[in-house]
Design an enzyme around this catalytic site. Structure first.
Site, PDB file in Angstrom:
ATOM      1  N   ALA A 204     -27.128 -22.140 -22.261  1.00 49.54           N
ATOM      2  CA  ALA A 204     -26.525 -22.953 -23.335  1.00 49.54           C
ATOM      3  C   ALA A 204     -26.742 -24.447 -23.130  1.00 49.54           C
ATOM      4  O   ALA A 204     -26.756 -25.214 -24.102  1.00 49.54           O
ATOM      5  CB  ALA A 204     -25.036 -22.645 -23.446  1.00 49.54           C
TER       6      ALA A 204
ATOM      7  N   ARG B  30     -32.150 -17.334 -33.981  1.00 53.60           N
ATOM      8  CA  ARG B  30     -30.742 -16.981 -33.768  1.00 53.60           C
ATOM      9  C   ARG B  30     -29.870 -18.029 -34.471  1.00 53.60           C
ATOM     10  O   ARG B  30     -30.305 -18.631 -35.448  1.00 53.60           O
ATOM     11  CB  ARG B  30     -30.460 -16.891 -32.265  1.00 53.60           C
ATOM     12  CG  ARG B  30     -31.253 -15.752 -31.579  1.00 53.60           C
ATOM     13  CD  ARG B  30     -30.869 -15.595 -30.123  1.00 53.60           C
ATOM     14  NE  ARG B  30     -29.457 -15.235 -29.987  1.00 53.60           N
ATOM     15  CZ  ARG B  30     -28.783 -15.317 -28.828  1.00 53.60           C
ATOM     16  NH1 ARG B  30     -29.388 -15.721 -27.727  1.00 53.60           N
ATOM     17  NH2 ARG B  30     -27.498 -14.978 -28.774  1.00 53.60           N
TER      18      ARG B  30
ATOM     19  N   TYR C 249     -29.908  -9.655 -24.291  1.00 53.73           N
ATOM     20  CA  TYR C 249     -30.473 -10.184 -23.049  1.00 53.73           C
ATOM     21  C   TYR C 249     -31.067  -9.118 -22.126  1.00 53.73           C
ATOM     22  O   TYR C 249     -31.579  -9.451 -21.059  1.00 53.73           O
ATOM     23  CB  TYR C 249     -29.400 -11.003 -22.306  1.00 53.73           C
ATOM     24  CG  TYR C 249     -28.914 -12.195 -23.106  1.00 53.73           C
ATOM     25  CD1 TYR C 249     -29.798 -13.219 -23.449  1.00 53.73           C
ATOM     26  CD2 TYR C 249     -27.595 -12.286 -23.546  1.00 53.73           C
ATOM     27  CE1 TYR C 249     -29.373 -14.303 -24.193  1.00 53.73           C
ATOM     28  CE2 TYR C 249     -27.152 -13.376 -24.285  1.00 53.73           C
ATOM     29  CZ  TYR C 249     -28.046 -14.380 -24.615  1.00 53.73           C
ATOM     30  OH  TYR C 249     -27.627 -15.459 -25.364  1.00 53.73           O
TER      31      TYR C 249
ATOM     32  N   PRO D 138     -25.797 -21.312 -17.050  1.00 52.09           N
ATOM     33  CA  PRO D 138     -24.508 -20.638 -17.195  1.00 52.09           C
ATOM     34  C   PRO D 138     -24.567 -19.273 -17.881  1.00 52.09           C
ATOM     35  O   PRO D 138     -25.351 -19.068 -18.814  1.00 52.09           O
ATOM     36  CB  PRO D 138     -23.687 -21.618 -18.047  1.00 52.09           C
ATOM     37  CG  PRO D 138     -24.667 -22.525 -18.677  1.00 52.09           C
ATOM     38  CD  PRO D 138     -25.832 -22.613 -17.730  1.00 52.09           C
ATOM     39  N   ASN D 139     -23.758 -18.395 -17.365  1.00 45.09           N
ATOM     40  CA  ASN D 139     -23.545 -17.029 -17.884  1.00 45.09           C
ATOM     41  C   ASN D 139     -24.699 -16.075 -17.563  1.00 45.09           C
ATOM     42  O   ASN D 139     -24.579 -14.877 -17.813  1.00 45.09           O
ATOM     43  CB  ASN D 139     -23.275 -17.040 -19.403  1.00 45.09           C
ATOM     44  CG  ASN D 139     -22.046 -17.853 -19.743  1.00 45.09           C
ATOM     45  OD1 ASN D 139     -20.964 -17.556 -19.231  1.00 45.09           O
ATOM     46  ND2 ASN D 139     -22.188 -18.867 -20.553  1.00 45.09           N
TER      47      ASN D 139
ATOM     48  N   GLU E 218     -39.656 -24.338 -19.578  1.00 48.92           N
ATOM     49  CA  GLU E 218     -38.357 -23.846 -20.064  1.00 48.92           C
ATOM     50  C   GLU E 218     -38.538 -22.413 -20.556  1.00 48.92           C
ATOM     51  O   GLU E 218     -39.476 -22.145 -21.316  1.00 48.92           O
ATOM     52  CB  GLU E 218     -37.903 -24.747 -21.225  1.00 48.92           C
ATOM     53  CG  GLU E 218     -36.629 -24.283 -21.918  1.00 48.92           C
ATOM     54  CD  GLU E 218     -36.341 -25.085 -23.186  1.00 48.92           C
ATOM     55  OE1 GLU E 218     -37.130 -25.989 -23.550  1.00 48.92           O
ATOM     56  OE2 GLU E 218     -35.325 -24.772 -23.841  1.00 48.92           O
TER      57      GLU E 218
ATOM     58  N   ARG F 262     -23.879  -8.607 -19.856  1.00 45.42           N
ATOM     59  CA  ARG F 262     -23.657  -9.562 -20.941  1.00 45.42           C
ATOM     60  C   ARG F 262     -24.585  -9.233 -22.122  1.00 45.42           C
ATOM     61  O   ARG F 262     -25.808  -9.350 -22.006  1.00 45.42           O
ATOM     62  CB  ARG F 262     -23.979 -10.970 -20.435  1.00 45.42           C
ATOM     63  CG  ARG F 262     -23.930 -12.037 -21.502  1.00 45.42           C
ATOM     64  CD  ARG F 262     -24.567 -13.326 -20.996  1.00 45.42           C
ATOM     65  NE  ARG F 262     -24.496 -14.341 -22.026  1.00 45.42           N
ATOM     66  CZ  ARG F 262     -25.270 -15.410 -22.077  1.00 45.42           C
ATOM     67  NH1 ARG F 262     -26.171 -15.633 -21.137  1.00 45.42           N
ATOM     68  NH2 ARG F 262     -25.149 -16.272 -23.059  1.00 45.42           N
TER      69      ARG F 262
ATOM     70  N   ASN G 185     -34.296 -21.645 -16.964  1.00 41.60           N
ATOM     71  CA  ASN G 185     -33.595 -21.161 -18.149  1.00 41.60           C
ATOM     72  C   ASN G 185     -32.255 -21.890 -18.141  1.00 41.60           C
ATOM     73  O   ASN G 185     -31.320 -21.470 -17.461  1.00 41.60           O
ATOM     74  CB  ASN G 185     -33.385 -19.650 -18.098  1.00 41.60           C
ATOM     75  CG  ASN G 185     -32.712 -19.140 -19.363  1.00 41.60           C
ATOM     76  OD1 ASN G 185     -32.195 -19.943 -20.151  1.00 41.60           O
ATOM     77  ND2 ASN G 185     -32.706 -17.836 -19.565  1.00 41.60           N
TER      78      ASN G 185
ATOM     79  N   HIS H 142     -36.559 -18.712 -22.095  1.00 42.96           N
ATOM     80  CA  HIS H 142     -35.379 -18.042 -22.659  1.00 42.96           C
ATOM     81  C   HIS H 142     -35.697 -16.572 -22.848  1.00 42.96           C
ATOM     82  O   HIS H 142     -36.805 -16.226 -23.310  1.00 42.96           O
ATOM     83  CB  HIS H 142     -35.016 -18.641 -24.020  1.00 42.96           C
ATOM     84  CG  HIS H 142     -34.654 -20.076 -23.937  1.00 42.96           C
ATOM     85  ND1 HIS H 142     -33.416 -20.510 -23.523  1.00 42.96           N
ATOM     86  CD2 HIS H 142     -35.387 -21.194 -24.175  1.00 42.96           C
ATOM     87  CE1 HIS H 142     -33.400 -21.829 -23.516  1.00 42.96           C
ATOM     88  NE2 HIS H 142     -34.578 -22.267 -23.905  1.00 42.96           N
TER      89      HIS H 142
HETATM   90  C1  DQA Z   1     -30.633 -18.094 -23.414  1.00 45.97           C
HETATM   91  C2  DQA Z   1     -30.389 -18.525 -24.861  1.00 45.97           C
HETATM   92  C3  DQA Z   1     -29.241 -19.510 -24.951  1.00 45.97           C
HETATM   93  O1  DQA Z   1     -29.019 -19.883 -26.301  1.00 45.97           O
HETATM   94  C4  DQA Z   1     -27.972 -18.890 -24.425  1.00 45.97           C
HETATM   95  O2  DQA Z   1     -26.926 -19.842 -24.426  1.00 45.97           O
HETATM   96  C5  DQA Z   1     -28.133 -18.257 -23.093  1.00 45.97           C
HETATM   97  C6  DQA Z   1     -29.376 -17.557 -22.768  1.00 45.97           C
HETATM   98  C7  DQA Z   1     -31.719 -17.015 -23.309  1.00 45.97           C
HETATM   99  O3  DQA Z   1     -32.216 -16.792 -22.189  1.00 45.97           O
HETATM  100  O4  DQA Z   1     -32.050 -16.367 -24.299  1.00 45.97           O
HETATM  101  O5  DQA Z   1     -27.209 -18.250 -22.289  1.00 45.97           O
HETATM  102  O6  DQA Z   1     -31.087 -19.228 -22.681  1.00 45.97           O
END
Ligand code: DQA
Length: 145
Positions: free
Chosen positions: A76, A106, A22, A9-10, A97, A17, A73, A99
């Site tokens: 959240a 963080r 990011y 998500p996002n 995984e 964003r 990835n 990120h």
């Molecule tokens: C993320 C880190 C997560 O905590 C966050 O919710 C994201 C992006 C990252 O790629 O740094 O949406 O996965």
């Protein structure tokens, strides 16, 4: 190898964003960069992004006979989705995984990943290079099997 890349998500809003966290690449730019990297040569990719937990789970199920490895990835969902964790376990495909940001430095809630134990590795904090590093680790692992 057939590599499934899943973004949660996002991440569809990458580029606009919180670019200070990011980066400035869009998700499409990032995925194209990954696919065109020398490491990716000779491998086949499918890219998915969803803002919905169930869709991510369905993608894992639907691609389980196609994928030799997964880079995910979970965004959240990493921090609380036992359902995605179970799906990764259930399909039993080597998964890394990744990120973009360094989740370990963080907010407190980001420092826990409920996904990491079912993955062969977690790569965080390298920006877009997290995906490339994740792919490298994955390919090394798969070629050993
Ligand atoms: C993320 C880190 C997560 O905590 C966050 O919710 C994201 C992006 C990252 O790629 O740094 O949406 O996965």
């Amino acid at each position: 190898m057939n590599i499934l890349v899943i973004n949660g998500p996002n991440l569809n809003l990458l580029g606009e964003r919180e670019p200070e966290i990011y980066g400035s690449n869009t998700l499409e730019e990032l995925m194209m960069w990954l696919e065109k990297s020398p490491e990716a040569t000779g491998h086949h990719f499918k890219f998915y992004q969803s803002n919905h937990e169930g869709e991510i789970i369905n993608t894992l199920h639907d691609e389980r006979h196609w994928a030799d490895g997964i880079v995910i990835n979970p965004a959240a969902f990493s921090h609380y989705s036992y359902a995605i964790r179970d799906a990764i376990s259930a399909v039993n495909i080597p998964t890394v995984e990744v990120h973009l940001s360094d989740i370990h430095h963080r907010e407190e809630f980001r420092q826990i990943s409920v996904i990491s134990k079912v993955c062969i590795d977690q790569i965080a904090g390298l920006g877009k290079a997290s995906y490339l590093e994740g792919l490298k680790v994955l390919l090394e692992q798969i070629s050993e099997d």
